[in-house]
Design a protein around this motif. Structure first.
Motif, PDB file in Angstrom:
ATOM      1  N   ASP A 169     -38.495 -16.025  43.150  1.00  0.00           N
ATOM      2  CA  ASP A 169     -37.529 -15.245  42.453  1.00  0.00           C
ATOM      3  C   ASP A 169     -36.762 -15.837  41.427  1.00  0.00           C
ATOM      4  OD1 ASP A 169     -35.877 -12.727  42.107  1.00  0.00           O
ATOM      5  OD2 ASP A 169     -34.973 -12.717  44.123  1.00  0.00           O
ATOM      6  N   LEU A 170     -37.284 -16.812  40.499  1.00  0.00           N
ATOM      7  CA  LEU A 170     -36.900 -17.480  39.459  1.00  0.00           C
ATOM      8  C   LEU A 170     -36.435 -18.879  39.968  1.00  0.00           C
ATOM      9  CD1 LEU A 170     -35.377 -14.937  37.146  1.00  0.00           C
ATOM     10  CD2 LEU A 170     -37.643 -15.710  37.509  1.00  0.00           C
ATOM     11  N   LEU A 171     -36.253 -19.032  41.288  1.00  0.00           N
ATOM     12  CA  LEU A 171     -35.728 -20.358  41.836  1.00  0.00           C
ATOM     13  C   LEU A 171     -36.709 -21.334  42.247  1.00  0.00           C
ATOM     14  CD1 LEU A 171     -33.014 -21.525  43.466  1.00  0.00           C
ATOM     15  CD2 LEU A 171     -34.000 -20.473  45.537  1.00  0.00           C
ATOM     16  N   PRO A 172     -36.559 -22.519  41.434  1.00  0.00           N
ATOM     17  CA  PRO A 172     -37.695 -23.643  41.484  1.00  0.00           C
ATOM     18  C   PRO A 172     -37.305 -24.488  42.950  1.00  0.00           C
ATOM     19  CG  PRO A 172     -35.876 -24.052  39.897  1.00  0.00           C
ATOM     20  CD  PRO A 172     -35.311 -22.817  40.585  1.00  0.00           C
ATOM     21  N   LEU A 173     -38.219 -24.774  43.683  1.00  0.00           N
ATOM     22  CA  LEU A 173     -38.206 -25.125  45.098  1.00  0.00           C
ATOM     23  C   LEU A 173     -39.305 -26.313  45.294  1.00  0.00           C
ATOM     24  CD1 LEU A 173     -36.989 -22.385  47.187  1.00  0.00           C
ATOM     25  CD2 LEU A 173     -35.546 -24.204  46.442  1.00  0.00           C
ATOM     26  N   THR A 174     -39.254 -26.975  46.232  1.00  0.00           N
ATOM     27  CA  THR A 174     -40.224 -27.982  46.561  1.00  0.00           C
ATOM     28  C   THR A 174     -40.677 -27.263  47.954  1.00  0.00           C
ATOM     29  OG1 THR A 174     -38.973 -29.470  47.955  1.00  0.00           O
ATOM     30  CG2 THR A 174     -39.505 -29.973  45.501  1.00  0.00           C
ATOM     31  N   THR A 175     -41.708 -27.367  48.620  1.00  0.00           N
ATOM     32  CA  THR A 175     -42.230 -27.099  49.725  1.00  0.00           C
ATOM     33  C   THR A 175     -41.462 -27.896  51.121  1.00  0.00           C
ATOM     34  OG1 THR A 175     -44.091 -28.568  49.733  1.00  0.00           O
ATOM     35  CG2 THR A 175     -44.360 -26.248  49.069  1.00  0.00           C
ATOM     36  N   HIS A 176     -40.344 -28.592  50.869  1.00  0.00           N
ATOM     37  CA  HIS A 176     -39.496 -28.981  51.833  1.00  0.00           C
ATOM     38  C   HIS A 176     -38.985 -28.136  52.915  1.00  0.00           C
ATOM     39  CE1 HIS A 176     -36.092 -31.153  53.458  1.00  0.00           C
ATOM     40  NE2 HIS A 176     -36.399 -32.471  52.617  1.00  0.00           N
ATOM     41  N   LYS A 177     -39.210 -28.503  54.202  1.00  0.00           N
ATOM     42  CA  LYS A 177     -38.939 -27.556  55.430  1.00  0.00           C
ATOM     43  C   LYS A 177     -37.859 -26.817  55.100  1.00  0.00           C
ATOM     44  CE  LYS A 177     -38.594 -27.688  60.395  1.00  0.00           C
ATOM     45  NZ  LYS A 177     -38.397 -28.383  61.414  1.00  0.00           N
ATOM     46  N   CYS A 178     -36.572 -27.583  54.702  1.00  0.00           N
ATOM     47  CA  CYS A 178     -35.385 -26.839  54.692  1.00  0.00           C
ATOM     48  C   CYS A 178     -35.090 -25.759  53.494  1.00  0.00           C
ATOM     49  CB  CYS A 178     -34.176 -28.052  54.424  1.00  0.00           C
ATOM     50  SG  CYS A 178     -34.223 -28.752  52.542  1.00  0.00           S
ATOM     51  N   ASN A 179     -36.036 -25.779  52.603  1.00  0.00           N
ATOM     52  CA  ASN A 179     -36.321 -24.943  51.599  1.00  0.00           C
ATOM     53  C   ASN A 179     -36.864 -23.631  52.322  1.00  0.00           C
ATOM     54  OD1 ASN A 179     -35.035 -26.694  49.640  1.00  0.00           O
ATOM     55  ND2 ASN A 179     -36.819 -27.190  48.804  1.00  0.00           N
ATOM     56  N   ILE A 180     -37.997 -23.835  53.077  1.00  0.00           N
ATOM     57  CA  ILE A 180     -38.667 -22.752  53.607  1.00  0.00           C
ATOM     58  C   ILE A 180     -37.632 -21.973  54.390  1.00  0.00           C
ATOM     59  CG2 ILE A 180     -40.573 -22.190  54.870  1.00  0.00           C
ATOM     60  CD1 ILE A 180     -41.096 -23.292  52.158  1.00  0.00           C
ATOM     61  N   GLU A 181     -36.872 -22.744  55.369  1.00  0.00           N
ATOM     62  CA  GLU A 181     -35.714 -22.149  56.128  1.00  0.00           C
ATOM     63  C   GLU A 181     -34.777 -21.516  55.383  1.00  0.00           C
ATOM     64  OE1 GLU A 181     -36.354 -25.641  59.777  1.00  0.00           O
ATOM     65  OE2 GLU A 181     -34.898 -25.635  58.136  1.00  0.00           O
ATOM     66  N   LEU A 182     -34.409 -22.112  54.166  1.00  0.00           N
ATOM     67  CA  LEU A 182     -33.463 -21.256  53.492  1.00  0.00           C
ATOM     68  C   LEU A 182     -33.870 -19.912  52.900  1.00  0.00           C
ATOM     69  CD1 LEU A 182     -31.009 -21.469  51.662  1.00  0.00           C
ATOM     70  CD2 LEU A 182     -32.105 -22.357  49.998  1.00  0.00           C
ATOM     71  N   LEU A 183     -35.554 -19.802  52.635  1.00  0.00           N
ATOM     72  CA  LEU A 183     -35.749 -18.342  52.236  1.00  0.00           C
ATOM     73  C   LEU A 183     -35.989 -17.456  53.292  1.00  0.00           C
ATOM     74  CD1 LEU A 183     -38.807 -19.911  49.752  1.00  0.00           C
ATOM     75  CD2 LEU A 183     -36.644 -19.061  49.289  1.00  0.00           C
ATOM     76  N   ALA A 184     -36.274 -18.411  54.508  1.00  0.00           N
ATOM     77  CA  ALA A 184     -36.208 -17.256  55.705  1.00  0.00           C
ATOM     78  C   ALA A 184     -34.776 -16.457  56.038  1.00  0.00           C
ATOM     79  CB  ALA A 184     -36.850 -18.112  56.756  1.00  0.00           C
ATOM     80  N   ARG A 185     -33.837 -17.298  55.537  1.00  0.00           N
ATOM     81  CA  ARG A 185     -32.572 -16.537  55.867  1.00  0.00           C
ATOM     82  C   ARG A 185     -32.201 -15.806  54.926  1.00  0.00           C
ATOM     83  NH1 ARG A 185     -31.183 -22.306  56.875  1.00  0.00           N
ATOM     84  NH2 ARG A 185     -30.117 -22.326  54.897  1.00  0.00           N
ATOM     85  N   TRP A 186     -32.950 -15.639  53.761  1.00  0.00           N
ATOM     86  CA  TRP A 186     -32.604 -14.648  52.732  1.00  0.00           C
ATOM     87  C   TRP A 186     -33.620 -13.357  52.998  1.00  0.00           C
ATOM     88  CZ3 TRP A 186     -33.033 -18.307  48.146  1.00  0.00           C
ATOM     89  CH2 TRP A 186     -31.823 -19.133  47.990  1.00  0.00           C
TER      90      TRP A 186
END
Length: 346
Positions: A197-214
């Motif tokens: 969704d235009l948000l540039p991330l790495t596959t860091h675990k905390c980023n995946i968890e952030l996406l899950a909260r959304w």
């Protein structure tokens, strides 16, 4: 903080009461399918995000935000915009400087700045950034009165070249297990990065968890889900045309995709934006996943709604995706999204 330019400009935290003024300077941004009108109040509630406005003569003249990711070592810049009457006067540069200074003061652990930009990047930005990755962008407009025909057409096109198990929604725990496998992670995210969704991330675990909260919908296909026998009786010309762009191999890599529910955009009342992010290289899986997300979007779309659909994929999938969506009205927008990163100097 104040910037003593030609006009006195103050930089302040954005609030809910700034919404109307921020929207008033946002006309025409992102070709009428701007995400900020829908995301603004959600962003205010995100604990890892900071939002700022620039005010001059009591008017909002610019907006910017950053989101802390990668466990707090990276800040992603998002939503930058400047009032039309203030463009070309350095205000964008100054509000970004304010963001950087805020990071240095309040978040000293941040060492990197990341952002996504559309094609035709200014040389000045490229000179101080590293290009991490890029994604091909294909966008189409799906009017309400054609949605049923569109899903039927996409289903027929898929059936003519693909016989396999449908993509399967994944829980957070399953996604994390997938990414724990180095080979799978490398196949899906060759550079360890993803754009959602235009948000540039790495596959860091905390980023995946952030996406899950959304509430992001993750969908996966295993390599063994792809079979090699087209449906008997399918139109031969359709098979020939689509097979040119499809590699039907049970030894292919798996495929991951994600999307958020369609959200309203300023283009026109009743128009919603759907972003589909594809991760993998197999054209047949790409088609199956597009159909899955479009079908789900149509299912939850408010009555009378139309869709502007953006598909983000590897460059190798541009032609197969365009062929799969052939005949649908192209939506005039950017064709490439670049993921840039730079060092935040102390």
């Amino acid at each position: 903080m104040e910037w003593p330019g030609v006009l006195l400009v103050k930089f302040l935290p954005a609030t809910a009461s700034d919404y109307d003024e921020v929207m008033s300077i946002s006309g025409g941004i992102h070709d009428g399918v701007d995400y900020l009108p829908f995301r603004y109040h959600e962003w205010l509630a995100e604990p890892q995000r900071r939002m700022f406005v620039a005010r001059s003569e009591e008017k909002v003249v610019a907006f910017a935000s950053f989101l802390l990711v990668d466990g707090g070592v990276t800040a992603v810049l998002q939503g930058l915009r400047v009032a039309p009457w203030m463009r070309g006067r350095g205000i964008a540069r100054e509000i970004q400087k304010f963001c950087f200074n805020t990071l240095r003061t309040n978040h000293p652990g941040v060492t990197k700045i990341r952002e996504t930009v559309e094609e035709n990047v200014p040389p000045s930005l490229l000179s101080k950034s590293r290009l991490l990755h890029s994604k091909a962008v294909v966008s189409v407009f799906l009017p309400n009165d054609h949605l049923e025909k569109t899903t039927q057409l996409l289903s027929c096109r898929l059936l003519s070249v693909y016989q396999g198990r449908p993509p399967v929604p994944q829980s957070l725990s399953k996604v994390l297990r997938l990414l724990d496998d180095p080979r799978t992670a490398e196949d899906l995210f060759p550079k360890g990065v993803l754009i959602q969704d235009l948000l540039p991330l790495t596959t860091h675990k905390c980023n995946i968890e952030l996406l899950a909260r959304w509430g992001i919908a993750w969908v996966y296909s295993k390599p063994s889900d792809l079979l090699t026998n087209p449906i008997e009786g399918a139109n031969s010309s359709s098979i020939s045309n689509l097979s040119e762009h499809s590699t039907l191999s049970c030894t292919s890599s798996g495929f991951l995709s994600l999307s958020t529910p369609p959200f309203p955009v300023p283009l026109e009342k009743g128009v919603y934006r759907l972003n589909i992010d594809l991760f993998g290289s197999n054209p047949s899986f790409a088609q199956a996943h597009i159909l899955h997300h479009v079908t789900e979007a149509v299912r939850v779309l408010p009555p009378g709604g139309s869709i502007v659909c953006f598909v983000f994929a590897e460059e190798t999938l541009r032609k197969p995706v365009m062929h799969y969506l052939h005949g649908m009205a192209p939506f005039p927008a950017y064709r490439e999204l670049l993921m840039l990163e730079r060092t935040l100097e102390a």
